[in-house]
Scaffold this motif. Sequence first.
Motif, short mmCIF file in Angstrom:
data_model
loop_
_atom_site.label_atom_id
_atom_site.label_comp_id
_atom_site.label_asym_id
_atom_site.label_seq_id
_atom_site.Cartn_x
_atom_site.Cartn_y
_atom_site.Cartn_z
N ASP A 119 47.70 15.68 46.39
CA ASP A 119 48.42 16.79 45.63
C ASP A 119 47.35 17.32 44.54
O ASP A 119 47.67 18.73 44.31
CB ASP A 119 49.50 16.03 44.53
CG ASP A 119 50.78 15.67 45.50
OD1 ASP A 119 50.85 16.18 46.42
OD2 ASP A 119 51.59 14.99 45.12
N SER A 120 46.56 16.38 44.04
CA SER A 120 45.53 17.07 42.94
C SER A 120 44.76 17.83 43.70
O SER A 120 43.52 18.44 42.81
CB SER A 120 44.85 15.75 42.22
OG SER A 120 43.94 15.03 43.30
N ILE A 121 44.53 17.98 44.96
CA ILE A 121 43.34 19.00 45.67
C ILE A 121 44.23 20.22 46.27
O ILE A 121 44.74 19.82 47.14
CB ILE A 121 42.51 18.22 46.50
CG1 ILE A 121 41.83 16.92 45.61
CG2 ILE A 121 41.47 19.08 47.24
CD1 ILE A 121 40.72 16.11 46.76
N ASP A 122 43.87 21.22 45.53
CA ASP A 122 44.70 22.28 46.25
C ASP A 122 43.74 22.85 47.49
O ASP A 122 42.60 22.47 47.75
CB ASP A 122 44.98 23.23 45.29
CG ASP A 122 43.63 24.00 44.61
OD1 ASP A 122 42.79 23.94 45.26
OD2 ASP A 122 43.80 24.16 43.26
N THR A 179 40.51 24.68 46.77
CA THR A 179 39.13 23.67 46.39
C THR A 179 38.94 23.08 47.81
O THR A 179 37.69 22.85 48.03
CB THR A 179 39.81 22.19 45.51
OG1 THR A 179 40.34 22.89 44.22
CG2 THR A 179 38.51 21.47 45.19
N GLU A 198 38.61 14.25 43.97
CA GLU A 198 39.55 14.00 42.76
C GLU A 198 38.85 13.58 41.40
O GLU A 198 39.38 13.75 40.33
CB GLU A 198 40.44 12.97 43.44
CG GLU A 198 41.76 13.49 44.04
CD GLU A 198 42.64 12.42 44.53
OE1 GLU A 198 42.33 11.38 44.91
OE2 GLU A 198 44.06 12.69 44.08
N SER A 199 37.78 12.52 41.49
CA SER A 199 37.28 12.10 40.37
C SER A 199 36.09 13.01 39.73
O SER A 199 35.58 12.65 38.63
CB SER A 199 36.75 10.70 40.75
OG SER A 199 35.55 11.05 41.43
#
Length: 355
Positions: free
Chosen positions: A142-145, A148, A313-314
């Motif tokens: 979810d955190s990577i669209d 990106t 992500e990090s």
Amino acid sequence: MQAVVLEEFQEPLDVQEVERPDPEPHGVIAEVEGCGVCRSDWHCWQGDWDWFGYRPDLPHILGHEPTGTVVEVGDDVENIEEGQEIAIPFNFACGKCSLCRNGRENICENHIGLGFMNEAPGAFAEEVHIPNGDINAVPLPDSIDVETAAGCGCRFMTSYHGMAHQGDVGNGEDVVVHGCGGIGLSAIHIANALGANVIGVDLMDDKLDRAEELGAVTTVNAKDVDDPATEVRDITNGGADVSVDALGIETTCRNAVDSLGKGGRHVQIGLTTSDERGEIPLPTDEIVAKEIEFVGSLGLQPSRYSEMLDMIESGKLDPTALVEEKIDIHQVPDELEAMTDFNTVGIPVCNDFSS
Ligand SMILES: [Zn+2]
Ligand SMILES: [Zn+2]
């Protein structure tokens, strides 16, 4: 739908209206959200790479660096759902051969090259078909669209595999990257994130400036020195631990191998051009004397995407830093034309397919 269609090798490309793809029972259809424009598309357009099996019958849709949103799923697909945002490797796997079952799907016995082979029309199109969707569609966290992830096409993910796996780049090692195009800049960014001291080598100052922005500790303009390999051996007090040929021409391959110190490892990522046709002479006695390893690297297996995505992500990796410009589908032919003279920096991404 609109697509960039290769009608004749080396002749001008254009955007045409083509049929939308239908999913095979094992396949999924993705609406393409972004697709990088890559020198490999240029090679396919030129009709290179018949020695590699990457010369399709024409007409053929180009494009092999997509991310997208799943819009249709074949009856036999179990793990992928409509609406999922996915990364899509260019080297499709079967999931059944022994290499696939041993985690080496990137060199699957039944490899299909997206945008390079008849079985897989490419992704400079509004929609693309992904065979064996359960394996070859990689859901994004979810955190990577998708924006990106659009920078993670073949050059970024290939460089990840080349540096993290095949080159086994470690903390504090000296890594030299010959050729600072999309692959080279990605390799520099990734090797830096893995803790290496990276040297970029190219002929163009603007590419070397980008190399430093992306983490190279120093750069060498091969035009300004007698021998770039000697220069690298001087900088590294005897030779690099890891060398990368990110371009695939005789000069960069030789210079990369010659840049290594004893016990060094060479990672070959670039495929050759119509000048070399897949073969480059190498200093084999020196390879023996120095116990140099020469390793190939192709794509990234879908089962190991999670490592790269975790680093994105990090915040350790940022594929958007490689994206130089965003273009629409009608600009893709000109962008590929510009590659004839190496007049592109970083990764251009097409993200508008219906205008
Ligand atoms: Zn396989
Ligand atoms: Zn590519």
